[in-house]
Design a protein around this motif. Structure first.
Motif, short mmCIF file in Angstrom:
data_model
loop_
_atom_site.label_atom_id
_atom_site.label_comp_id
_atom_site.label_asym_id
_atom_site.label_seq_id
_atom_site.Cartn_x
_atom_site.Cartn_y
_atom_site.Cartn_z
N HIS A 15 0.84 -1.19 0.00
CA HIS A 15 0.00 0.00 0.00
C HIS A 15 0.88 1.25 0.00
CE1 HIS A 15 -3.64 -2.27 0.89
NE2 HIS A 15 -2.89 -3.01 1.69
N ASN A 32 -8.98 1.95 6.49
CA ASN A 32 -9.60 0.88 5.69
C ASN A 32 -8.66 -0.30 5.46
OD1 ASN A 32 -12.02 2.28 5.49
ND2 ASN A 32 -11.47 3.22 3.54
N ASP A 33 -7.38 -0.01 5.32
CA ASP A 33 -6.40 -1.06 5.03
C ASP A 33 -5.65 -1.53 6.28
OD1 ASP A 33 -7.15 -0.95 2.37
OD2 ASP A 33 -5.55 0.42 1.80
#
Length: 139
Positions: A15, A32-33
């Protein structure tokens, strides 16, 4: 031990946060991640900084107090980032980790982000190497 390399333990295609996002959008990415931080890249995936949860918390506290808008990630990110090359030895990186605070290190090839390596990856590599040495000693 010297034969263990970052490229063998890093996360590929990790990411990252585009430098064009505002802080609110970047916080959403982190949440979210389930990330504690992420490298910040420009449109060519060149590493330009690192954004941590701590950076975001500091900004959110200040913005709630002063009622500021959401600045760009570039305004609050850390520009002094320690990155490593894919051919860096795990042992060398472990020594760096003992001297510096980051838990996540961007892996770059000619300045371009290709992945990240975290402390737990280094720990896995060191443990695996220790186990193989123990097995060799028993034989």
């Amino acid at each position: 031990m010297q034969s263990l390399r970052v490229k063998d333990y890093m996360e590929l295609d990790s990411h990252s946060i585009p430098s064009t996002l505002n802080v609110a959008e970047a916080v959403d990415v982190l949440l979210n991640d389930h990330l504690s931080g992420a490298p910040v890249v420009d449109r060519n995936r060149q590493l330009v900084g690192f954004l941590s949860e701590k950076d975001c918390i500091k900004h959110l506290i200040n913005s709630s107090y002063y009622r500021d808008g959401s600045p760009s990630v570039e305004e609050i990110m850390n520009r002094d980032v320690i990155s490593v090359a894919p051919d860096t030895s795990i042992l060398e990186l472990a020594e760096v980790m003992l001297q510096h605070a980051p838990k996540i290190y961007p892996v770059c090839d000619n300045g371009k982000l290709i992945g990240v390596i975290q402390r737990h990856h280094v720990l896995q590599a060191l443990r695996k190497d220790e186990s193989s040495v123990s097995l060799d000693a028993q034989n």
